[in-house]
Write an enzyme that holds these catalytic residues in place. Sequence first.
Site, PDB file in Angstrom:
ATOM      1  N   HIS A 157      30.520  42.660  47.170  1.00  0.00           N
ATOM      2  CA  HIS A 157      31.495  44.343  46.397  1.00  0.00           C
ATOM      3  C   HIS A 157      30.495  45.281  45.820  1.00  0.00           C
ATOM      4  O   HIS A 157      29.970  45.077  46.461  1.00  0.00           O
ATOM      5  CB  HIS A 157      32.203  43.116  44.920  1.00  0.00           C
ATOM      6  CG  HIS A 157      32.619  42.263  44.676  1.00  0.00           C
ATOM      7  ND1 HIS A 157      34.172  42.746  44.686  1.00  0.00           N
ATOM      8  CD2 HIS A 157      32.727  40.476  44.615  1.00  0.00           C
ATOM      9  CE1 HIS A 157      34.499  41.981  45.519  1.00  0.00           C
ATOM     10  NE2 HIS A 157      33.880  40.736  44.412  1.00  0.00           N
ATOM     11  N   ARG A 210      31.258  28.717  39.853  1.00  0.00           N
ATOM     12  CA  ARG A 210      31.209  30.638  40.642  1.00  0.00           C
ATOM     13  C   ARG A 210      29.964  30.755  41.332  1.00  0.00           C
ATOM     14  O   ARG A 210      28.054  30.199  40.791  1.00  0.00           O
ATOM     15  CB  ARG A 210      31.478  31.568  40.446  1.00  0.00           C
ATOM     16  CG  ARG A 210      33.125  31.215  38.812  1.00  0.00           C
ATOM     17  CD  ARG A 210      33.160  32.383  38.034  1.00  0.00           C
ATOM     18  NE  ARG A 210      33.982  34.032  39.122  1.00  0.00           N
ATOM     19  CZ  ARG A 210      34.945  34.043  39.993  1.00  0.00           C
ATOM     20  NH1 ARG A 210      36.066  32.921  39.993  1.00  0.00           N
ATOM     21  NH2 ARG A 210      35.467  34.924  40.478  1.00  0.00           N
ATOM     22  N   CYS A 241      35.635  40.246  49.443  1.00  0.00           N
ATOM     23  CA  CYS A 241      35.801  38.965  48.693  1.00  0.00           C
ATOM     24  C   CYS A 241      37.564  38.161  48.791  1.00  0.00           C
ATOM     25  O   CYS A 241      37.243  37.561  49.824  1.00  0.00           O
ATOM     26  CB  CYS A 241      35.548  39.202  47.364  1.00  0.00           C
ATOM     27  SG  CYS A 241      35.217  37.583  46.840  1.00  0.00           S
TER      28      CYS A 241
HETATM   29  N1  GLN Z   1      39.375  34.980  44.238  1.00  0.00           N
HETATM   30  C1  GLN Z   1      38.709  34.901  44.952  1.00  0.00           C
HETATM   31  C2  GLN Z   1      37.292  34.047  44.100  1.00  0.00           C
HETATM   32  O1  GLN Z   1      36.683  33.692  43.114  1.00  0.00           O
HETATM   33  C3  GLN Z   1      38.090  35.690  45.158  1.00  0.00           C
HETATM   34  C4  GLN Z   1      37.151  36.557  43.793  1.00  0.00           C
HETATM   35  C5  GLN Z   1      36.904  38.263  44.610  1.00  0.00           C
HETATM   36  O2  GLN Z   1      37.255  39.085  44.795  1.00  0.00           O
HETATM   37  N2  GLN Z   1      35.900  38.476  43.566  1.00  0.00           N
HETATM   38  O3  GLN Z   1      36.846  32.314  45.366  1.00  0.00           O
END
Ligand code: GLN
Length: 246
Positions: free
Chosen positions: A193, A128, A94
């Site tokens: 993740h 998101r 990520c």
């Molecule tokens: N900041 C990045 C995004 O939101 C990565 C987030 C994350 O590693 N979960 O795309």
Amino acid sequence: MELNICHLYPDILNLYGDQGNVLCLRQRLRWRGIEANVTGVSIGQTLHAADYDLFFIGGGQDFEQEVLLADLAGAKTAELKSAIEDGKPFLAICGGYQMLGAYYETWDGKKCGFTGALDLYTVGQKERMIGNYLFTCDDLNGAAIVGFENHSGRTYLGSRVRPMGRVLYGSGNNGKDGTEGVRYQNVFGTYSHGCLLPKNPQLADLLLRTALERKYGAAQLTPLDDTLEQRAHDYMEQRLRRAIKA
Ligand code: GLN
């Protein structure tokens, strides 16, 4: 035999238990009688990429990514690029995956210049992409990988890299082109993740085999009893495949 594993920014990039992937790699080596030395390299510490056989970078929110920008630029970026071109295996998750690209433009308009080690860039949107997801892995003959994603960034791959695989359920790189993750040399970048490797032991062994072969010329990985890991994988795979049909 032993592997030296570099965990980059372990105190800053560790969302959703990403560190569990390092524990998994180390344990799968130990079960086979192979030593694993894990070294954290964080802000203010020099990275000697030549000291390591395998690299791990976890995820972090926009804030954490911005915090380490100054430290990442310069010497660390140069070391990372040469390790990648040298064929050292990487797993980047990520925020760590995004960091290997050229830049990240956050949803509120901040532009973070990253390493440019890989031909990709990321642009954030307010909405998101969150949830369990399922994708194929080309390096594992299209096997299904179960993962969990939570990102604002949409990642777009250039022509000098290829995706890790195709999204079967969820969003992946950008929610549009059906790709997930990146592959270049021996770099694996993914939005998945947490317990990616514990739930996908084939992928863990692919990374370990690659690192051992690169270091020792040949590597036979003794098969392990992955009954529990496989059960966790299959449970989620079946759940997501049912959701595809629904
Ligand atoms: N900041 C990045 C995004 O939101 C990565 C987030 C994350 O590693 N979960 O795309």
